[in-house]
Enzyme design. Structure first.
Site, short mmCIF file in Angstrom:
data_model
loop_
_atom_site.label_atom_id
_atom_site.label_comp_id
_atom_site.label_asym_id
_atom_site.label_seq_id
_atom_site.Cartn_x
_atom_site.Cartn_y
_atom_site.Cartn_z
N HIS A 137 24.94 45.38 2.96
CA HIS A 137 25.39 43.99 2.87
C HIS A 137 25.14 43.25 4.20
O HIS A 137 26.05 42.70 4.81
CB HIS A 137 26.87 43.92 2.47
CG HIS A 137 27.24 42.58 1.87
ND1 HIS A 137 28.15 42.43 0.85
CD2 HIS A 137 26.81 41.32 2.15
CE1 HIS A 137 28.27 41.16 0.54
NE2 HIS A 137 27.46 40.46 1.32
N ARG A 187 24.59 39.82 -5.73
CA ARG A 187 25.85 40.54 -5.86
C ARG A 187 25.63 41.79 -6.73
O ARG A 187 24.81 41.76 -7.68
CB ARG A 187 26.92 39.66 -6.52
CG ARG A 187 27.60 38.67 -5.58
CD ARG A 187 28.43 39.34 -4.50
NE ARG A 187 29.13 38.43 -3.64
CZ ARG A 187 28.72 38.03 -2.43
NH1 ARG A 187 27.57 38.46 -1.94
NH2 ARG A 187 29.46 37.23 -1.68
P1 NDP Z 1 24.32 28.44 -5.02
O1 NDP Z 1 25.63 28.20 -5.63
O2 NDP Z 1 23.74 27.40 -4.13
O3 NDP Z 1 23.23 28.77 -6.13
C1 NDP Z 1 23.49 29.58 -7.22
C2 NDP Z 1 22.28 29.54 -8.14
O4 NDP Z 1 22.53 30.43 -9.24
C3 NDP Z 1 22.03 28.15 -8.73
O5 NDP Z 1 20.65 27.91 -8.81
C4 NDP Z 1 22.64 28.28 -10.13
O6 NDP Z 1 22.06 27.44 -11.11
C5 NDP Z 1 22.29 29.72 -10.45
N1 NDP Z 1 23.17 30.21 -11.52
C6 NDP Z 1 24.52 30.36 -11.51
N2 NDP Z 1 24.95 30.82 -12.70
C7 NDP Z 1 23.84 30.96 -13.46
C8 NDP Z 1 23.64 31.38 -14.80
N3 NDP Z 1 24.65 31.74 -15.60
N4 NDP Z 1 22.38 31.39 -15.28
C9 NDP Z 1 21.34 31.01 -14.49
N5 NDP Z 1 21.46 30.60 -13.21
C10 NDP Z 1 22.71 30.58 -12.71
O7 NDP Z 1 24.47 29.82 -4.21
P2 NDP Z 1 23.68 30.31 -2.92
O8 NDP Z 1 22.22 30.13 -3.16
O9 NDP Z 1 24.26 29.70 -1.71
O10 NDP Z 1 24.08 31.86 -2.90
C11 NDP Z 1 23.76 32.70 -3.99
C12 NDP Z 1 24.52 34.00 -3.86
O11 NDP Z 1 24.01 34.79 -2.79
C13 NDP Z 1 26.00 33.88 -3.48
O12 NDP Z 1 26.79 33.51 -4.60
C14 NDP Z 1 26.31 35.26 -2.99
O13 NDP Z 1 26.70 36.06 -4.08
C15 NDP Z 1 24.98 35.75 -2.44
N6 NDP Z 1 24.99 35.90 -0.97
C16 NDP Z 1 24.71 37.14 -0.44
C17 NDP Z 1 24.67 37.32 0.91
C18 NDP Z 1 24.32 38.64 1.48
O14 NDP Z 1 24.39 38.82 2.70
N7 NDP Z 1 23.92 39.60 0.67
C19 NDP Z 1 24.94 36.22 1.84
C20 NDP Z 1 25.23 34.98 1.19
C21 NDP Z 1 25.25 34.83 -0.17
P3 NDP Z 1 22.17 25.83 -10.99
O15 NDP Z 1 21.22 25.47 -9.84
O16 NDP Z 1 21.70 25.36 -12.28
O17 NDP Z 1 23.60 25.52 -10.66
C1 OXD Z 2 28.52 35.76 1.53
C2 OXD Z 2 28.03 37.10 1.85
O1 OXD Z 2 28.84 35.51 0.37
O2 OXD Z 2 27.85 37.42 3.05
O3 OXD Z 2 28.60 34.91 2.45
O4 OXD Z 2 27.78 37.90 0.96
#
Ligand code: NDP
Ligand code: OXD
Length: 310
Positions: free
Chosen positions: A273, A225
């Site tokens: 994106h 993000r």
């Molecule tokens: P998840 O919720 O499965 O994973 C999030 C990860 O971030 C976890 O490992 C979590 O830790 C870690 N995390 C969250 N907060 C913190 C923190 N404060 N410090 C350290 N680690 C942290 O999300 P996804 O993997 O499914 O997706 C990740 C992001 O990708 C989405 O939130 C979205 O913003 C982005 N995205 C972008 C897309 C695009 O097209 N550009 C498409 C889809 C998603 P823990 O494992 O300990 O909970």
């Molecule tokens: C999502 C993205 O969050 O596309 O699914 O960014």
């Protein structure tokens, strides 16, 4: 009869109506699916960030909100929402797409591909890249997407460090967590991938101080993000040579405004994106499965922890 309000934009409706009906029919559910239903009768809302629904108060019989997006930063803080929120996890589409985007862009930086793709002087200047085994990569975020990308990169031979909020163990990945772990993950990362959600705890995680911890000339790939990065600090670090290149898919304002310095910077790649689009067929099956579960009183999949914001 289950009332399902499709509260995402008109383009999404055109794309999703047929696959959603097919997936719901596949479960033999009796339902009404529409973009316009009386609020008090609605059982489920299918949601995207451009939704017309911002106040959930009138939806008095609502059982759950089902997001078509993985990132939920725009709905999770909504205090009018008082029912479970499930986000999109779609291994057939979203996760595969993200793995392809991340491995592609990491390999671009690792192999120094740009020098050959853009070579106006037709220079014959062989620079042999190191093997992946000699190129440490860190992935911040070891959730559904971060872990899949970390494993794919490790499969190509990169020594991969992953960082998450809570301690974890993943075969083949050096796992770090917490503030000390972040310092270790950054210090070793010749290529840094950001796959964190946008929460109050992750905003501006990459600022002047943390960017300075990366090895000089490191590349950044951010499909997570926009607010994870302090834009001005990144531009200063690029100009100073501390960061070699930034490939950015997500931004604080989208579409990225025409005059934003990222567009013109020679060492920034902007992708609009597109890292991992939700694919309609597989995403519709995820939504339908959660509605089936809701109706069968089974736990919903992929519930958001709204106190953590993801
Ligand atoms: P998840 O919720 O499965 O994973 C999030 C990860 O971030 C976890 O490992 C979590 O830790 C870690 N995390 C969250 N907060 C913190 C923190 N404060 N410090 C350290 N680690 C942290 O999300 P996804 O993997 O499914 O997706 C990740 C992001 O990708 C989405 O939130 C979205 O913003 C982005 N995205 C972008 C897309 C695009 O097209 N550009 C498409 C889809 C998603 P823990 O494992 O300990 O909970
Ligand atoms: C999502 C993205 O969050 O596309 O699914 O960014």
């Amino acid at each position: 009869m289950i009332d399902i309000l499709f509260a995402a934009g008109p383009d999404d409706w055109a794309d999703y109506e047929t696959p959603l009906r097919a997936a719901l029919d596949g479960h033999g559910l009796s339902y009404r699916l529409s973009r316009d239903l009386p609020p008090e009768g609605v059982d489920y809302i299918v949601y995207a960030p451009d939704s017309q629904v911002t106040d959930f108060t009138p939806y008095t019989g609502l059982k759950a909100v089902l997001s078509l997006w993985a990132g939920v930063e725009r709905i999770s803080p909504n205090t009018t929402l008082r029912v479970p929120l499930a986000r999109m996890v779609d291994d057939e589409g979203l996760t595969r797409g993200m793995v392809e985007y991340v491995t592609g862009h990491v390999l671009r930086h690792h192999l120094g591909m740009d020098a050959h793709i853009v070579n106006p002087g037709h220079d014959w200047a062989p620079v042999v890249p190191p093997l992946a085994t000699e190129r440490p990569v860190s992935v911040l975020g070891l959730g559904i997407l971060g872990r899949a990308c970390a494993e794919a990169l490790a499969g190509l031979g990169f020594p991969v460090t992953g960082w998450s909020r809570r301690a974890k163990s993943v075969d083949g990945i050096t796992c770090q967590f917490g503030p000390d772990g972040l310092v270790k993950a950054l210090k070793s990362a010749e290529i840094l991938v950001l796959l964190l959600p946008d929460t109050p705890a992750t905003q501006n995680l990459l600022d002047a101080e943390t960017l300075a911890l990366l090895p000089r000339g490191a590349a950044i790939v951010n499909p997570g993000r926009g607010p994870l990065i302090d834009d001005a600090a990144l531009i200063a670090a690029l100009d100073a040579g501390q960061i070699g290149h930034a490939t950015l898919d997500v931004f604080r304002t989208e579409p990225l405004p025409a005059g934003h310095p990222f567009w013109a910077h020679p060492r920034v790649t902007v992708t609009p994106h597109i890292a991992a689009a939700t694919r309609t067929g597989s995403a519709a099956r995820v939504i339908a499965e959660n509605i089936r579960r809701g109706e069968a009183d089974e736990p919903l999949l992929y519930l958001v922890d709204r106190s953590a914001g993801y």
